[in-house]
Design an enzyme around this catalytic site. Structure first.
Site, mmCIF file in Angstrom:
data_model
loop_
_atom_site.group_PDB
_atom_site.id
_atom_site.type_symbol
_atom_site.label_atom_id
_atom_site.label_comp_id
_atom_site.label_asym_id
_atom_site.label_seq_id
_atom_site.Cartn_x
_atom_site.Cartn_y
_atom_site.Cartn_z
ATOM 1 N N HIS A 1 0.851 -1.554 -0.243
ATOM 2 C CA HIS A 1 -0.018 -0.068 -0.187
ATOM 3 C C HIS A 1 0.978 0.993 -0.099
ATOM 4 O O HIS A 1 0.944 1.972 1.024
ATOM 5 C CB HIS A 1 -0.961 -0.393 1.160
ATOM 6 C CG HIS A 1 -0.598 -0.867 2.359
ATOM 7 N ND1 HIS A 1 0.020 -0.085 2.888
ATOM 8 C CD2 HIS A 1 -1.195 -1.395 3.416
ATOM 9 C CE1 HIS A 1 0.085 -0.303 4.185
ATOM 10 N NE2 HIS A 1 -0.776 -1.384 4.321
ATOM 11 N N HIS B 1 -5.730 -10.001 13.570
ATOM 12 C CA HIS B 1 -6.332 -8.356 12.795
ATOM 13 C C HIS B 1 -6.546 -8.768 11.893
ATOM 14 O O HIS B 1 -6.087 -9.852 10.605
ATOM 15 C CB HIS B 1 -4.473 -7.810 12.645
ATOM 16 C CG HIS B 1 -4.441 -6.447 11.863
ATOM 17 N ND1 HIS B 1 -5.236 -5.398 11.699
ATOM 18 C CD2 HIS B 1 -3.427 -5.991 11.174
ATOM 19 C CE1 HIS B 1 -4.679 -4.782 11.224
ATOM 20 N NE2 HIS B 1 -4.089 -4.999 11.068
ATOM 21 N N GLU C 1 -6.843 -6.866 8.638
ATOM 22 C CA GLU C 1 -6.116 -6.357 7.325
ATOM 23 C C GLU C 1 -5.785 -7.171 7.043
ATOM 24 O O GLU C 1 -5.974 -8.357 7.230
ATOM 25 C CB GLU C 1 -5.116 -5.219 7.778
ATOM 26 C CG GLU C 1 -4.471 -5.108 6.321
ATOM 27 C CD GLU C 1 -3.838 -3.774 6.675
ATOM 28 O OE1 GLU C 1 -3.071 -3.374 7.816
ATOM 29 O OE2 GLU C 1 -3.830 -2.686 5.831
ATOM 30 N N ASP D 1 -3.946 -9.002 4.345
ATOM 31 C CA ASP D 1 -2.634 -9.345 4.470
ATOM 32 C C ASP D 1 -2.642 -11.124 5.855
ATOM 33 O O ASP D 1 -1.772 -11.561 5.280
ATOM 34 C CB ASP D 1 -1.475 -8.484 4.405
ATOM 35 C CG ASP D 1 -1.638 -7.567 5.764
ATOM 36 O OD1 ASP D 1 -2.382 -7.184 6.313
ATOM 37 O OD2 ASP D 1 -0.658 -7.239 6.489
ATOM 38 N N HIS E 1 -1.820 -2.702 14.819
ATOM 39 C CA HIS E 1 -1.873 -1.258 13.621
ATOM 40 C C HIS E 1 -3.229 -0.399 12.864
ATOM 41 O O HIS E 1 -3.791 0.153 13.081
ATOM 42 C CB HIS E 1 -0.987 -2.025 11.990
ATOM 43 C CG HIS E 1 -0.930 -1.238 10.902
ATOM 44 N ND1 HIS E 1 -1.776 -1.889 9.509
ATOM 45 C CD2 HIS E 1 -1.439 0.282 10.981
ATOM 46 C CE1 HIS E 1 -1.933 -1.141 8.844
ATOM 47 N NE2 HIS E 1 -1.712 -0.218 9.605
ATOM 48 N N ASP F 1 1.581 -7.690 13.706
ATOM 49 C CA ASP F 1 1.947 -6.521 12.914
ATOM 50 C C ASP F 1 3.281 -5.980 13.890
ATOM 51 O O ASP F 1 4.458 -5.217 13.424
ATOM 52 C CB ASP F 1 0.827 -5.364 12.432
ATOM 53 C CG ASP F 1 0.608 -5.528 11.306
ATOM 54 O OD1 ASP F 1 1.081 -6.051 10.247
ATOM 55 O OD2 ASP F 1 -0.929 -4.127 10.774
ATOM 56 N N TYR G 1 9.934 -0.613 8.587
ATOM 57 C CA TYR G 1 8.758 -0.938 8.755
ATOM 58 C C TYR G 1 7.980 0.056 10.399
ATOM 59 O O TYR G 1 7.530 0.417 9.941
ATOM 60 C CB TYR G 1 8.604 -2.133 9.278
ATOM 61 C CG TYR G 1 8.212 -2.722 9.771
ATOM 62 C CD1 TYR G 1 6.774 -4.044 9.191
ATOM 63 C CD2 TYR G 1 7.043 -2.669 10.822
ATOM 64 C CE1 TYR G 1 5.633 -4.407 9.648
ATOM 65 C CE2 TYR G 1 6.054 -3.043 11.242
ATOM 66 C CZ TYR G 1 5.115 -4.215 10.956
ATOM 67 O OH TYR G 1 3.762 -4.798 10.160
ATOM 68 N N HIS H 1 5.287 -10.798 10.237
ATOM 69 C CA HIS H 1 5.183 -10.295 8.847
ATOM 70 C C HIS H 1 7.478 -10.576 9.322
ATOM 71 O O HIS H 1 7.201 -9.374 10.267
ATOM 72 C CB HIS H 1 5.606 -8.845 8.885
ATOM 73 C CG HIS H 1 4.318 -7.941 7.816
ATOM 74 N ND1 HIS H 1 3.670 -8.759 7.006
ATOM 75 C CD2 HIS H 1 3.182 -7.395 8.832
ATOM 76 C CE1 HIS H 1 2.396 -8.744 7.022
ATOM 77 N NE2 HIS H 1 2.202 -7.614 7.379
HETATM 78 FE FE1 FEO Z 1 -2.373 -4.319 9.174
HETATM 79 FE FE2 FEO Z 1 0.323 -6.244 8.048
HETATM 80 O O1 FEO Z 1 -1.364 -5.732 8.145
#
Ligand code: FEO
Length: 398
Positions: free
Chosen positions: A28, A82, A84, A86, A148, A167, A195, A228
């Site tokens: 993004h 979370h 989101e 991903d 996040h 995250d 990050y 991640h």
């Molecule tokens: Fe807020 Fe890795 O997504």
């Protein structure tokens, strides 16, 4: 088990079942030059729990990986830290196949699941302190809003002292290795810094409060396993300390000069300003926007004390590249910086005024009234530019 990227064991019965996204380069808008991973963790005990899923494009690989360890129908819990996409993108297909699983998430997570997928899949909500016992493993949940998204939470495996932080503490770093001690430490910290700067910087005050709250709860993780990048097992304290420093706005005696140029005049000013800053022993980075990656410019700014931004005037305004950069950086709300603006103009001014107004509206601390020169800087203008940089350096060092 297959190759090193397959189902790593973090501790007995706790496997990484995530995927590596080697080729993602734009997350993004954040340029991820080293790719990323979407980490998911499977805890196999008397009951079986899966923590987080992966981006939907990797669903097939993800399901295959879980199936190497357990039948999908034997999963008792799917924890969604979370929503989101991903991390939750594979939830719809997984929920269909893991028919006996209860989905666990925060109340805001439940709301977000409905908003994303149109159904709550029979979700059970949890709040900070709630626990689920799997047999020899206890999962404790800690809500972590804005780390996040509002729905975010951590899952802590009590007996093993493993914090599944989603995250928080992540890095966009694709690798065949899964642990911090298996990758180059410099690369790892560079990616962890980028990050934080591009994803978590706006939430600094929440981050320091959350870390203090977790410490007060008696949680001292032996391993931090984010969603991640690689897992912190050698030095989890190192990334915690880095987050405390970044979130407090701690800065170095460093300045970043970031600019764009039309016919080279603002470039000449930028170089003279940089020399003025350097003349006082301040560490300085000079970055031309059209030659730099925006997310990397933000990384340089994270630990800088001053940011000096230059733009020529175009149609009474700042250059479009500066407008894009300032929109991005004001949204990230860097703390504790001094801001200053400069640029060249032709028959009318405008860039310095419009940049300064944008920064003021964002609540940034403006150091001076800026510096503008007409058309091409002469020796006198370059002296003024040098002095402009020098005065900022003196302020940084004071
Ligand atoms: Fe807020 Fe890795 O997504």
């Amino acid at each position: 088990m297959g190759d090193k990227t397959s189902c790593f064991e973090l501790a007995e019965g706790i496997n990484w079942v995530g995927v590596v996204d080697w080729n993602i380069r734009d997350f993004h808008g954040y340029i991820t030059r080293r790719g990323s991973t979407y980490n998911s963790y499977l805890i196999s005990d008397k009951k079986i729990a899966l923590v987080d899923t992966v981006k939907h494009t990797f669903s097939k690989e993800f399901l295959k990986k879980i199936s190497q360890i357990t039948d999908l129908e034997k999963i008792d819990y799917i924890i969604i830290n979370h929503v989101e996409m991903d991390h939750s993108g594979s939830l719809p297909i997984l929920a269909k196949l893991a028919k006996n699983a209860t989905i666990i998430t925060s109340q805001r997570g439940k709301d977000a699941i409905i908003e994303h997928y149109g159904t709550d899949f029979g979700v059970k909500t949890v709040k900070t302190g709630d626990e689920i016992n799997l047999g020899n493993h206890t999962l404790r949940f800690i809500e972590a809003p804005m780390l996040h998204w509002p729905d975010s939470m951590f899952t802590y495996i009590v007996e093993e002292k493993i914090l599944l932080s989603n995250d928080a503490f992540g890095q966009h770093l694709a690798s065949v290795s899964r642990f911090d001690d298996q990758v180059d430490e410099h690369v790892l910290m560079e990616e962890a810094t980028t990050y934080y700067a591009n994803i978590l910087m706006p939430f600094g005050s929440l981050i320091s409060r959350k870390i203090q709250e977790v410490v007060k709860m008696g949680i001292s993780p032996k391993i931090i396993a984010p969603s991640h990048g690689v897992i912190w097992r050698l030095k989890p304290s190192k990334i915690i300390q880095a987050y405390l420093d970044w979130s407090s706005g701690k800065s170095e005696q460093k300045a970043v000069v970031v600019f764009d140029t039309m016919w080279g005049s603002t470039d000449k000013m930028a170089r003279a300003i940089t020399e003025g800053l350097a003349s006082q022993g301040v560490d300085v980075k000079l970055l031309k926007l059209r030659a730099a990656v925006k997310s990397e410019v933000v990384t340089e700014i994270l630990e800088a004390k001053a940011v000096i931004v230059g733009s020529p005037t175009l149609n009474n305004q700042m250059f479009p590249s500066l407008s894009s950069f300032l929109t991005y950086i004001t949204g990230l709300k860097p703390k504790g910086k001094l801001w200053s603006f400069f640029g060249s103009y032709g028959w009318s001014r405008g860039a310095v005024k419009s940049m300064t107004e944008m920064a003021k509206n964002a609540g940034f601390e403006i150091f001076n009234s800026g510096l503008e020169i007409k058309f091409v800087p002469d020796q006198e203008d370059l002296k003024k530019s040098f002095e402009f940089g020098k005065q900022i350096a003196i302020k940084i060092k004071s």
